[in-house]
Scaffold this active site. Structure first.
Site, short mmCIF file in Angstrom:
data_model
loop_
_atom_site.label_atom_id
_atom_site.label_comp_id
_atom_site.label_asym_id
_atom_site.label_seq_id
_atom_site.Cartn_x
_atom_site.Cartn_y
_atom_site.Cartn_z
N GLY A 156 4.79 -3.03 9.47
CA GLY A 156 5.31 -1.23 8.26
C GLY A 156 4.14 -1.25 7.80
NE ARG A 157 6.17 4.25 3.86
CZ ARG A 157 7.51 4.14 3.06
NH1 ARG A 157 7.90 2.63 3.31
NH2 ARG A 157 8.59 4.75 3.53
CB ILE A 158 1.75 -3.71 3.54
CG1 ILE A 158 2.14 -2.47 2.64
CG2 ILE A 158 0.96 -4.19 3.46
CD1 ILE A 158 2.94 -3.74 1.98
CB THR A 236 -0.30 -10.97 0.72
OG1 THR A 236 -0.17 -9.61 2.24
CG2 THR A 236 -1.51 -11.23 1.41
NE ARG A 238 9.03 -9.92 -2.16
CZ ARG A 238 8.93 -8.90 -2.19
NH1 ARG A 238 7.09 -9.34 -2.14
NH2 ARG A 238 8.94 -7.98 -2.67
CD GLU A 267 6.35 -16.18 -5.76
OE1 GLU A 267 6.43 -14.20 -6.48
OE2 GLU A 267 5.98 -15.75 -4.94
CG HIS A 286 3.86 -12.05 -6.25
ND1 HIS A 286 5.07 -12.76 -5.41
CD2 HIS A 286 3.81 -10.85 -5.07
CE1 HIS A 286 6.01 -11.50 -4.84
NE2 HIS A 286 4.90 -10.11 -4.57
#
Length: 321
Positions: A156-158, A236, A238, A267, A286
């Site tokens: 995706g974008r990241i 990084t 989920r 978490e 996170h």
């Protein structure tokens, strides 16, 4: 009367003031504590807009109590904390904050990759514990990054932003995605491969896929056995995408070399979690998008879409059109 908005954590004051121009705003002000369920249940019955966080579980039972709610604005890219189907059935818009945190999260991801590869946290702890007695040629030696192969699962974008950073280190970047990205392949210089080939050939495996029913436990024992013994896993995205028990076993048994984790299935992660006992695991709480600038912009975007929805307009980042 002004529409009512409930915000589940303290956000920048400038954003709150913007909302207060047209809305009656209530904020859960205890920054270090998620809003209790009973408080959320009470507030959602009267709210026209809910400004929530990834840590808030907005499930079907809670949504059923929302008699006036028009919008749930989530301060995150992901929205697996919200029952989208239940919201849609009640005609409640759901929004998120994509794009805003792309570069910041990519920065953190690559920083985590480098810290894990070069054992930065372990080395710092070694020095502070007084264990540094002399220079030694193999002391705290790590893995090279330059000219190695990075495999990205989920482009995706990241994922694309990480790939661009990797190219600055002359890395060979391969990726696996539900669909090919020819434009990214050409502009960045990426190679599409199968999942198996990615795992078998990559020195670094970076998880960037969203968390869904299909990606739960996507990476498990069988996959770790495919990876190189010197491979490093970075997540990084989920928690829950990587099977944590299988990851622990793979690290403990030397099937892979190390892991860098910003996310966990539960978490905050329990301090007695087995992964926290391993020296070859670098852990973060996170903080992928945790830059001052990015968090401010995320809050502004979430607030803007919330205001559009309570005023009957279509938000820019609508998850359930």
């Amino acid at each position: 009367m002004k529409p009512k908005v409930f915000i589940t954590r303290q956000i920048p004051e400038a954003v709150i003031r913007k909302l207060e121009e047209t809305c009656e705003v209530a904020v859960w002000k205890y920054e270090d504590t998620p809003v209790p369920r009973d408080v959320l249940e009470k507030e959602i019955t009267e709210a026209h807009g809910l400004f929530c966080m990834l840590t808030d579980s907005i499930d079907a039972a809670l949504i059923q109590k929302a008699n006036k709610l028009k919008v749930i604005s989530n301060l995150a890219v992901g929205y697996n904390n919200i029952d989208i189907e239940a919201a849609s059935e009640k005609g409640i818009k759901v929004t998120n904050t994509p794009g805003v945190l792309t570069e910041t999260t990519a920065d953190l991801t690559f920083a985590l990759l480098m810290a894990t590869a070069r054992r930065i946290t372990e080395a710092s702890d070694f020095l502070r514990a007084g264990d540094w007695k002399t220079w030694s040629p193999m002391l705290l030696t790590g893995q090279d990054i330059y000219n190695r192969t990075l495999g990205i699962i989920g482009l995706g974008r990241i994922g694309e932003a990480i790939a661009r950073r990797a190219k600055g280190f002359n890395m060979n970047v391969v990726y696996h995605n539900r669909s090919r990205k020819p434009d990214a392949e050409e502009s960045i210089g990426l190679t599409y491969v199968s999942m198996d080939e990615l795992l078998q050939t990559s020195d670094y495996v970076c998880i960037m896929t969203p968390y869904t029913n299909e990606t739960k436990n996507l990476i498990h024992a069988e996959h770790f056995k495919m990876m190189k013994e010197n491979a490093i896993l970075i997540n990084t995205a989920r928690g829950g995408i990587v099977n944590e028990k299988d990851l622990y076993d793979a690290l403990k048994n030397g099937e892979i070399w190390a892991a860098g984790l910003d996310v966990f299935e539960e978490e905050p992660v329990p301090l007695d979690h087995p992964l926290l006992t391993l020296p070859n695991v670098v852990t973060l709480p996170h903080i992928g998008s945790a830059s001052i600038s990015t968090r401010n912009i995320m809050a502004e975007v979430a607030a803007s879409d919330l205001l559009k929805a309570v005023n009957g307009e279509t938000p820019v980042h609508l998850v359930n059109p």
